[in-house]
Design a protein around this motif. Structure first.
Motif, short mmCIF file in Angstrom:
data_model
loop_
_atom_site.label_atom_id
_atom_site.label_comp_id
_atom_site.label_asym_id
_atom_site.label_seq_id
_atom_site.Cartn_x
_atom_site.Cartn_y
_atom_site.Cartn_z
N GLN A 114 -7.42 -7.10 -2.54
CA GLN A 114 -6.72 -5.90 -2.80
C GLN A 114 -6.90 -5.50 -4.17
O GLN A 114 -7.31 -5.75 -4.59
CB GLN A 114 -5.63 -6.31 -3.23
N ALA B 53 1.11 -1.10 -0.49
CA ALA B 53 0.06 0.17 0.16
C ALA B 53 0.66 1.24 0.28
O ALA B 53 0.00 2.46 -0.35
CB ALA B 53 -0.74 0.40 1.39
N LEU C 143 -4.32 -0.39 -4.09
CA LEU C 143 -5.43 1.08 -2.88
C LEU C 143 -5.23 0.61 -1.98
O LEU C 143 -6.08 1.38 -1.36
CB LEU C 143 -5.46 1.12 -4.51
N SER C 144 -5.93 -0.20 -1.98
CA SER C 144 -7.29 -0.42 -0.66
C SER C 144 -7.13 -2.26 -0.52
O SER C 144 -6.49 -2.54 -1.69
CB SER C 144 -7.74 -0.69 -1.37
N TYR C 145 -7.16 -2.02 0.66
CA TYR C 145 -7.95 -3.87 0.74
C TYR C 145 -8.62 -4.26 1.91
O TYR C 145 -8.82 -2.79 2.35
CB TYR C 145 -6.22 -4.37 1.00
N GLY C 146 -8.70 -5.48 1.81
CA GLY C 146 -10.54 -5.49 3.17
C GLY C 146 -10.47 -7.17 2.79
O GLY C 146 -9.76 -7.64 2.25
#
Length: 76
Positions: free
Chosen positions: A51, A27, A38-41
Motif C-alpha cells: 500500500q 483508497a 494512494l495505491s495498492y497492489g
C-alpha cells in the motif's frame, strides 16, 4: 510517500485478502482524520502486497499515547 507491505510465508489467502480489502476501502476519502491509500497492489509470485500512503508529518501514534499518559498523570 510511505510504503506499507505484507510479506507472506506460504500461500495463506486470508491476511492477503484482508490487506487488499483494507486498501480498497481506504483508497476512497472517508474522513479527514483517516489516511487515504494512494495505491495498492502486489505480486502473487513473491507473496507480497503493498500500500502507498502519503507521508504525514507529526508525532507517531506511540508518541501521542505516551504524551497523553504523561498529561493524565500530571492532571489533578
Amino acid at each position: 510517500i510511505v510504503v506499507r507491505y505484507l510479506k507472506q510465508a506460504g500461500n495463506v489467502p486470508m491476511p492477503r485478502d484482508l490487506f487488499e480489502r483494507e486498501a480498497a476501502l481506504l483508497a476512497a476519502p472517508l474522513h479527514p482524520n483517516i489516511v487515504r491509500v494512494l495505491s495498492y497492489g502486489g505480486d502473487s509470485n513473491l507473496g507480497l502486497q503493498f500500500q502507498l500512503l502519503p507521508w504525514l508529518p507529526g508525532r507517531t501514534l506511540t508518541q501521542w499515547v505516551e504524551d497523553r499518559a504523561v498529561e493524565q498523570a500530571l492532571s489533578p
